[in-house]
Design a protein around this motif. Sequence first.
Motif, mmCIF file in Angstrom:
data_model
loop_
_atom_site.group_PDB
_atom_site.id
_atom_site.type_symbol
_atom_site.label_atom_id
_atom_site.label_comp_id
_atom_site.label_asym_id
_atom_site.label_seq_id
_atom_site.Cartn_x
_atom_site.Cartn_y
_atom_site.Cartn_z
ATOM 1 N N LEU A 34 0.859 -3.527 4.170
ATOM 2 C CA LEU A 34 2.088 -2.795 3.872
ATOM 3 C C LEU A 34 2.223 -1.506 4.679
ATOM 4 O O LEU A 34 3.186 -0.768 4.501
ATOM 5 C CB LEU A 34 2.179 -2.474 2.375
ATOM 6 C CG LEU A 34 2.515 -3.663 1.481
ATOM 7 C CD1 LEU A 34 2.570 -3.236 0.012
ATOM 8 C CD2 LEU A 34 3.836 -4.298 1.884
ATOM 9 N N SER A 131 3.681 3.825 -4.043
ATOM 10 C CA SER A 131 3.208 2.967 -5.138
ATOM 11 C C SER A 131 4.305 2.707 -6.156
ATOM 12 O O SER A 131 4.266 1.707 -6.884
ATOM 13 C CB SER A 131 2.006 3.614 -5.827
ATOM 14 O OG SER A 131 2.339 4.889 -6.346
ATOM 15 N N ALA A 134 5.996 -0.304 -4.734
ATOM 16 C CA ALA A 134 5.104 -1.456 -4.852
ATOM 17 C C ALA A 134 4.991 -1.925 -6.296
ATOM 18 O O ALA A 134 4.861 -3.121 -6.566
ATOM 19 C CB ALA A 134 3.723 -1.097 -4.303
ATOM 20 N N SER A 213 -0.256 -3.729 -5.464
ATOM 21 C CA SER A 213 -0.380 -4.390 -4.159
ATOM 22 C C SER A 213 -1.814 -4.546 -3.676
ATOM 23 O O SER A 213 -2.052 -5.221 -2.672
ATOM 24 C CB SER A 213 0.437 -3.669 -3.066
ATOM 25 O OG SER A 213 -0.279 -2.594 -2.473
ATOM 26 N N GLU A 218 -4.631 -5.859 -8.544
ATOM 27 C CA GLU A 218 -3.392 -5.444 -9.212
ATOM 28 C C GLU A 218 -3.309 -6.006 -10.629
ATOM 29 O O GLU A 218 -3.632 -7.176 -10.870
ATOM 30 C CB GLU A 218 -2.206 -5.952 -8.389
ATOM 31 C CG GLU A 218 -0.852 -5.648 -8.958
ATOM 32 C CD GLU A 218 0.235 -6.255 -8.093
ATOM 33 O OE1 GLU A 218 0.683 -5.591 -7.144
ATOM 34 O OE2 GLU A 218 0.613 -7.433 -8.341
#
Length: 282
Positions: A34, A131, A134, A213, A218
């Motif tokens: 990412l 974040s 995400a 992610s 996760e």
Amino acid sequence: MQLAPDAPAPERPVAAARLGTVWFVGAGPGDPDLITVKGRALVERAGAILFAGSLVSEAATRWAPEGCEIADSKDMTLGQMVAWLSERAGRHATVLRLQTGDPALYGTLIEVVQPLDAAGIPIGVVPGVSSAMASAAAAVESFTLPEVTQTTIFTRVEGRTPMPAGESLAELAAHRCTLCIFLSITLLHKVEAGLREAGWPEDAPVLVVHKASWPGEERIVRGTVATIKQLCREAGIVSQAMVIASPTLGARGWAELTKSKLYDATFTHRFRRASEATKETS
């Protein structure tokens, strides 16, 4: 670190009279893929990389060329970080500071840039995926919905770092918009108290995403104002988690949803005129 056989050589040291550029690159929320294309290109030609190992996966440095100086800043003070970057800028044309998420959010960007500015070292910044984004992606949620909320607030609750006047969670939550609450997973009792003080009902949905992610790490916890603290405690989530409270949570399963005007057949904008037949029958 395993390098690809065709990895380019690191840049040659710059002349003593010319300092290299220190780039602050958002490494993203956890998944090394990412990082932005621009960020990865800088990694590929960097002479030195300082990454925030407490939050950034070392995998984000995997595209670095052979011979690149790589160091972890997790045990460094601010002064030591500045000294490391400054010294490498005297030897390399491209020096990277890899930061978690986006450099503009809850980082030390300005604290590190100021002494580098004073030393005459050129600076560049490459944004990264937060974040917050995400976490919404992991849970398939939207921060905004027509006629529900059009506002998102990035904030945190008060811990060792005090909040400025007017920025308590209760004051911000009074807007009843989406709240992305950073750095607060160990302070869920304060999150709950702030939401209650702002009038959020006990069954208002709250989402927590741990290590959004991060491959294989996760975790998603869904709860309410009344239950989220206990659910996270049972899941053992005590770090690196995003807390999201929003009236939009769970909209994927709503039976009725107000649609966006942008794609409405009866809505005219500069790229498309409304369908006449649709307008006559609507």
